[in-house]
Design a protein around this motif. Structure first.
Motif, PDB file in Angstrom:
ATOM      1  N   THR A 216       0.832  -1.193   0.000  1.00 46.32           N
ATOM      2  CA  THR A 216       0.000   0.000   0.000  1.00 46.32           C
ATOM      3  C   THR A 216       0.874   1.253   0.000  1.00 46.32           C
ATOM      4  O   THR A 216       0.594   2.217  -0.713  1.00 46.32           O
TER       5      THR A 216
ATOM      6  N   ASP B 115      -7.268  -2.275  -2.456  1.00 39.45           N
ATOM      7  CA  ASP B 115      -6.555  -3.004  -1.404  1.00 39.45           C
ATOM      8  C   ASP B 115      -7.308  -4.270  -1.035  1.00 39.45           C
ATOM      9  O   ASP B 115      -8.519  -4.240  -0.809  1.00 39.45           O
TER      10      ASP B 115
ATOM     11  N   ARG C  64      -8.168   5.231  -2.674  1.00 35.49           N
ATOM     12  CA  ARG C  64      -7.926   3.885  -2.160  1.00 35.49           C
ATOM     13  C   ARG C  64      -9.266   3.254  -1.815  1.00 35.49           C
ATOM     14  O   ARG C  64     -10.111   3.866  -1.165  1.00 35.49           O
TER      15      ARG C  64
END
Lengths: 328, 516
Positions: free
Chosen positions: A52, A111, A68
């Protein structure tokens, strides 16, 4: 844009990223290659390796809009794309207005993408391929450059949904984030536990990235090099032309998209290496990230726990650079 | 389309040349292996069959071909720049710069905005390339090819002459040994007779023939080697014989030279006769002074001899004879004798030369026959022995040896051809026909059967009528029993015999039965 500016831009970007990211030189290079090839990346690694952070750093180094999305099982497609919400104007009339989701960015970090349901994962399909989304019958173009970096944890499989083949195939690269060596680990600790947190500078804007992507497509490829790409991809298939391991452990080999990805990435690598043409070494260097996620193992391959990287290495070893009958 | 930079072109031409030689060495290596294989195969074949070409020759020819092939391939470099570019990329590590540039220049790939950069890159790479790496490379198999050639050469050196039993090659080897024995015998006979005939050149040639005969028997020579040895000696003898022939030609008119007989040292009759006559005249001159009549007769003989010797006697000898006649006319007996001695010496020297020439000619013919027999190869043992007996020249019998009696059914060996073989009535002179003993008269009889051969053509037969042979009957005459006669009658009655012929038939059987 010319090759020298291209190399200079990449070098500056690399420097800025490495202000934050310690080690992972190959990984950073491959991320940059994918960026300038206009492809998306699936980053695979255990938690805590800086996946990340890498994406965030890249977004900071580029003057691009970044979002994100944390994928969870209850994440819905509308949470990614956006949804129509009821609005009221000054006159009190109500109307629907499309509220853009986090996909409307230039660098999107998906993610733990395998935690979402396939339905939600599929919400990325059109965005990744077409660089556009459709909501309630309305088509919306995404701003270029558009770059998706997805991460997934290969160990923790409980409650995850493996990505469908169509989804996986849309990633240019699948990169494996390795555990850093002790020396790098010490540097990481120094950098992250001190009072000052290093921050990258913005060194490239979206237009620069687009120009660099356009220049990469101008790189020349010799006929026999292209034929080598075709034979490499063909050799990942389990039929007669396949390499020995592919014939034994593969159910479906790499798609034509794999050949495109490999060649495009090789063009970028050639420019980074200071060449205006693709060499065999570019293809060999990028065969693993470009093809490993495109192989579907058969039962025997799954049962024996065969790593697709082994198969690709076998393909590289068994595929001559020149076809049989072609004279040097 | 962008043109290739000059540096790139130069590099590619060099690469092309180096590649041509690399390719040529590969071809040459393959050709060497093929030549070695062929030589080995030929060597093995030589132990079974009698082959005319020796394995080293096969190997040499193959290696020569390989060399020619290599040179041809090396001197004709390929014209394909693309192939040269790929080789240059691979060997010089130019990372496909050359091949991309060539593809761009040839229009095989679409031109891009970076085409100029590609060409510039390629030119820079060509300038800095380590051209030393472009040296032609010997193929990895070259070492093995060299080993194969060495093995083939060793086999070609060691194996020839070795033969497997009951094979044509073994028969040829035996044939070579037999010819060696025969030549050795020929050499012995040549030496003996050369000593007798005082023929120095023939005597010198005898040891060489004997040595060849021994070599043929002792050394493991294959057909080609044996023939080569024989041919070498033939050439040597031919050179000697030609020198002698030139010397004879200087003394003799060529058309007057007698034909060569098929035997050693058989002097021509004319010369022999002339020498005899001169010796007689020398004896008579030694008795001078003689009566006037005898002196005239002597002078007449000298004149006749000088005149008749034209064309069959050397000019110098005839001049000496004239001198003898003049001296004799003048009554100078000593001068005449001296001139006559000179004439005799001339003739005797010529006789020795001719003996040499004939002996060498016959020896050459023997060598030629041996070479032909070896070339024909081995035949069956029986036939070979027969050939050997028939081919060996009959030994000269001792003077006065009795001619063996002809026996019924025996075939006498045919006499060799020569000047004394037969005569034609009404032609020539009697004295010329008489001379040295004819070998036919002294030929040794030998029992042998002549095998006939069925001729081809029409077969005509004719019937000859005549009385048969009187031979005793095989079955005794027995009287016909009455019962048999009755049965015959009954049968006759039953048979459908026309009535007018029935009596004839009955009479026939009665004759058979002895009733009539």
């Amino acid at each position: 844009m010319n090759p020298d500016l291209f190399r200079e831009g990449v070098a500056r970007l690399r420097v800025e990223i490495h202000k934050v990211i310690v080690g992972h030189e190959a990984l950073v290079d491959e991320v940059l290659i994918a960026l300038f090839a206009g492809g998306h990346i699936l980053l695979e690694g255990v938690p805590g390796l800086g996946k990340t952070l890498l994406v965030k750093t890249l977004a900071q180094a580029l003057d691009l809009r970044y979002s994100r999305i944390q994928f969870t099982p209850d994440l819905m497609p509308a949470d990614i794309i956006g949804t129509n919400v009821v609005m009221q104007d000054e006159a009190g009339r109500r109307f629907f207005e499309f509220q853009r989701g986090p996909i409307f960015s230039q660098i999107v970090l998906a993610d733990e993408i395998n935690r979402a349901t396939p339905k939600t994962q599929s919400a990325l399909l059109e965005a990744m391929q077409e660089h556009s989304v459709t909501a309630s019958g309305t088509h919306y173009d995404l701003e270029e450059p558009f770059f998706v970096l997805a991460t997934q944890n290969p160990i923790e499989m409980e409650g995850t949904y493996p990505l469908p083949e169509a989804q996986v195939d849309r990633f240019l690269f699948k990169l494996r984030v390795a555990f850093p060596p002790p020396a790098d680990l010490v540097t990481i600790m120094d950098r992250t536990t001190g009072p000052d947190q290093p921050a990258p500078e913005r060194v490239a804007a979206g237009a620069t990235v687009l120009a660099m992507q356009a220049l990469a497509r101008e790189v020349a490829v010799a006929t026999h090099v292209k034929e080598y790409v075709a034979r490499l991809v063909r050799a990942t298939h389990p039929d007669g032309e396949g390499a020995s391991m592919a014939r034994r452990f593969v159910r479906y080999g790499a798609s034509p998209r794999g050949a495109q990805a490999l060649l495009l990435a090789a063009k970028v690598r050639a420019l980074i290496q200071g060449r205006a043409n693709v060499a065999f070494e570019d293809l060999r260097a990028l065969a693993l990230p470009a093809l490993r996620h495109r192989l579907i193992l058969n039962f025997e391959g799954e049962a024996e726990g065969i790593d697709p990287d082994e198969i690709i290495r076998n393909v590289l070893a068994e595929t001559p650079e020149l076809a049989a009958g072609v004279r040097r | 389309m962008t043109a290739l930079p000059a540096d790139v072109l130069l590099l590619l031409r060099r690469t092309s040349r180096a590649q041509a030689w690399t390719q040529a060495s590969l071809w040459g290596t393959r050709a060497m292996v093929v030549a070695a294989g062929a030589s080995l195969l030929w060597t093995v074949l030589g132990t079974i069959l009698s082959v005319a070409i020796t394995p080293p020759l096969v190997l040499a020819a193959g290696l020569g071909g390989a060399l020619a092939l290599t040179a041809a391939r090396g001197l004709l470099p390929g014209r394909r720049l693309a192939a040269a570019a790929r080789v240059a990329d691979a060997q010089l590590g130019t990372r496909e710069r050359m091949s991309t540039a060539v593809d761009l220049a040839a229009g095989r790939i679409p031109s891009t905005a970076l085409a100029t950069q590609v060409m510039a890159d390629a030119a820079a790479a060509a300038r800095t390339a380590a051209i030393d790496r472009l040296r032609p490379r010997a193929p990895a198999a070259a070492r093995w090819a060299a080993v194969a050639v060495l093995v083939a050469a060793a086999a070609g050196w060691v194996v020839p002459g070795l033969t497997l039993p009951s094979t044509p090659a073994r028969e040829t080897a035996e044939r070579i040994r037999r010819e060696g024995r025969r030549l050795e015998q020929t050499a012995r006979r040549l030496e003996e007779e050369a000593r007798t005939a005082r023929a120095p050149q023939a005597r010198r040639a005898a040891p060489a023939v004997q040595r060849l005969g021994r070599d043929l028997q002792r050394q493991r020579l294959d057909r080609a080697a044996a023939q080569a040895r024989i041919a070498a000696l033939q050439r040597q003898l031919e050179a000697t014989r030609r020198r002698i022939g030139e010397r004879i030609g200087e003394a003799f008119a060529p058309q007057a030279r007698p034909p060569a007989p098929d035997a050693f040292f058989r002097q021509p009759t004319d010369l022999d006769q002339s020498i005899k006559q001169l010796r007689e005249l020398a004896a008579r001159l030694a008795q001078m002074p003689v009566a006037e009549g005898e002196r005239r007769d002597l002078l007449q003989q000298l004149s006749d001899l000088a005149q008749s010797g034209e064309g069959r006697m050397p000019a110098a000898a005839r001049r000496n004879l004239e001198e003898v006649r003049r001296q004799a006319e003048a009554g100078n007996t000593a001068g005449a004798g001296e001139a006559l001695t000179q004439a005799l010496q001339e003739l005797e020297a010529l006789e020795a030369l001719m003996a040499d020439e004939q002996a060498l000619r016959v020896t050459q013919r023997e060598l030629e026959r041996s070479s032909e027999r070896i070339a024909r190869g081995g035949a069956g043992r029986g036939r070979s022995d027969q050939d050997e007996r028939a081919d060996t020249p009959p030994a000269q019998p001792a003077p006065g040896a009795q001619r063996p009696q002809d026996q019924e059914g025996d075939t006498i060996a045919a006499p060799p051809e020569g000047p004394h073989q037969g005569s034609t009535a009404g032609e020539g002179k009697v004295q010329a026909k008489l001379g040295a003993p004819s070998p036919r008269l002294e030929a040794r009889g030998e029992r042998s059967r002549v095998r006939g051969q069925e001729a081809q053509g029409q077969l005509q037969t004719s019937e000859i009528l005549g009385p048969g042979r009187r031979l005793p009957a095989r079955t005794t005459v027995q009287p016909v029993a009455p019962s048999v006669a009755r049965q015959a009658d009954a049968h006759l009655a039953r048979q459908r015999i026309p009535a007018d012929l029935r009596a004839v038939v009955r009479r026939y059987f009665e004759i058979l039965a002895g009733r009539r």
